[in-house]
Design an enzyme around this catalytic site. Structure first.
Site, short mmCIF file in Angstrom:
data_model
loop_
_atom_site.label_atom_id
_atom_site.label_comp_id
_atom_site.label_asym_id
_atom_site.label_seq_id
_atom_site.Cartn_x
_atom_site.Cartn_y
_atom_site.Cartn_z
N GLY A 240 16.66 -30.18 -37.41
CA GLY A 240 17.02 -28.98 -38.14
C GLY A 240 16.21 -28.20 -38.97
O GLY A 240 16.92 -27.33 -39.72
N CYS A 352 5.11 -29.50 -30.86
CA CYS A 352 4.28 -30.00 -31.60
C CYS A 352 3.42 -30.88 -30.75
O CYS A 352 3.43 -32.08 -31.08
CB CYS A 352 5.24 -30.90 -32.80
SG CYS A 352 6.47 -32.13 -31.83
#
Length: 413
Positions: A240, A352
């Site tokens: 989040g 990522c």
């Protein structure tokens, strides 16, 4: 063994390493082996030992092989114990006598004598590790010319990065926390701080988020435009950090993730920060929205090799099979999300990962109009690629403590 106060932490570390290297678990999943330890310090020590072994595994094995007459099998228990013994001595500064007392009980009979002899030989030689960890050969081959600067950044765990709810308070929070800022809305602190005890945590003034991970949401700009609040879909949103960024930037946020457990963490952070977002627990590959959005942030599931500074297990459990599996999911998600944009809307795709198969190769399949990233949109010291994408790696901003590896691309409809 029960009378040896240091033994349980070493036993837990050994179990964690076995889970990662033999069963392919993440270090976080393997951490359950340390959860039963009664003391926080023991749990932290077990994680530290396992992490340092994984960070320096190639170099530790090189030392071990240089002190044995016959190579030990890769999965031999004496090799595993020697790895954690050397990591404690060479990386954590544990005196050799304490290493021997706490680690040798992990072995019995001949293997114990073997490990004791090899460790004693290496201590007498004054064995040392190189300045930077050596990457596994297959990883170095994948990362090619980037491998050396990335490896140079892996010697130490990363600092602690915070993203501020209000970017206008950057200077004040940097002063109050005793940190430095590398961009508006960012503060960096030395590692080791207890997050829950820092000023500003309880009132939700900030959240933990690597500076590289904070860039993709910034590429969508403010949520207020032309006198209205714009809508954004945050796909694969949990845990989040990007949802919080978008809400703080004024967007009307819909956060979607397949994991209910991870969404609970997002819900807690929304409550702590006083920010709001609609939360949906759905599989984005099956879900159908009932509207279109002004913007979409697709922080896609990936191999997470860009987080190797904090999760060195990815150096040893990620290979071509996992990379292709993730890239396939990413291509499918990007294709679906592209159809959910309003005319003139923006989509940012991010991972990522340090793997070009998950970044540039997936971006090349997009059917939307490219919206190149500009130099002024990035923290000082970073620049877009010639194609107008973002590509970071742990070797960048090294003088300031480095950053995670990320890829991001942006398009418009």
């Amino acid at each position: 063994m029960s009378d040896n106060p240091g033994f349980p932490a070493r036993r837990a570390a050994l179990k964690m390493l076995d889970a990662v290297l033999r069963r392919g678990e993440t270090l976080e999943q393997a951490g359950g082996a340390a959860n039963g330890l009664p003391h926080v310090a023991d749990r932290a020590l077990a994680h530290a030992i396992a992490g340092e072994v994984l960070r320096w595994l190639v170099d530790l094995d090189r030392l071990i092989d240089g002190a044995t007459r016959q190579p030990l099998p890769p999965d031999a228990k004496p090799r595993a114990v020697l790895r954690l013994m050397l990591a404690q001595w060479l990386r954590l500064g544990t005196p050799p006598h304490a290493v021997i007392a706490t680690a040798l009980p992990l072995l019995d009979g001949g293997p114990r004598r073997l490990a004791h002899g090899v460790f004693s030989t290496l201590t007498k030689r004054g064995a040392a590790l190189p300045e930077a960890p050596t990457l596994p050969s297959e990883v170095a081959a994948r990362w090619n010319e980037r491998a050396r600067p990335i490896a140079a950044a892996l010697g130490e765990p990363p600092p602690l990065d915070l993203t501020l709810r209000d970017g206008g308070t950057t200077a004040d929070w940097a002063r109050r926390l005793g940190g430095v800022s590398l961009a508006p809305g960012h503060v960096r602190l030395p590692r080791g701080a207890r997050v829950e005890e820092l000023p500003g945590f309880a009132e939700g003034a900030w959240w933990v988020q690597d500076i590289a991970a904070a860039i993709p949401a910034r590429l969508l700009g403010p949520g207020e435009a032309e006198g209205r609040q714009r809508s954004v879909l945050d796909l694969a949103a949990a845990p989040g950090g990007k949802t919080l960024q978008l809400a703080a930037a004024g967007w009307d946020v819909t956060a979607l993730d397949v994991s209910a457990r991870r969404m609970e963490r997002l819900s807690a952070n929304l409550a702590r920060t006083g920010l709001s977002a609609e939360m949906l627990v759905e599989d984005a590959l099956a879900w159908e929205p009932d509207r279109h959005y002004d913007a979409i942030l697709l922080d896609a599931p990936c191999t997470a090799t860009g987080t190797c500074r904090r999760h060195p297990d990815v150096l040893h459990r990620i290979g071509p099979r996992q990379i292709e599996q993730m890239a396939d999911i990413q291509r499918r998600l990007l294709e679906r999300a592209s159809g959910w944009l309003l005319p003139g809307g923006r989509l940012v795709y991010a991972v990522c990962s340090l793997e070009r198969a998950e970044g540039e190769a997936v971006a090349a399949t997009a059917t939307l109009r490219p919206d190149p990233v500009g130099p002024g949109e990035l923290p000082a010291g970073l620049a877009p690629t010639p194609a107008g994408h973002l590509r970071t790696d742990p070797g960048m901003l090294a003088e300031a403590g480095g950053m995670d590896g990320f890829f991001a691309a942006r398009w418009m409809r």
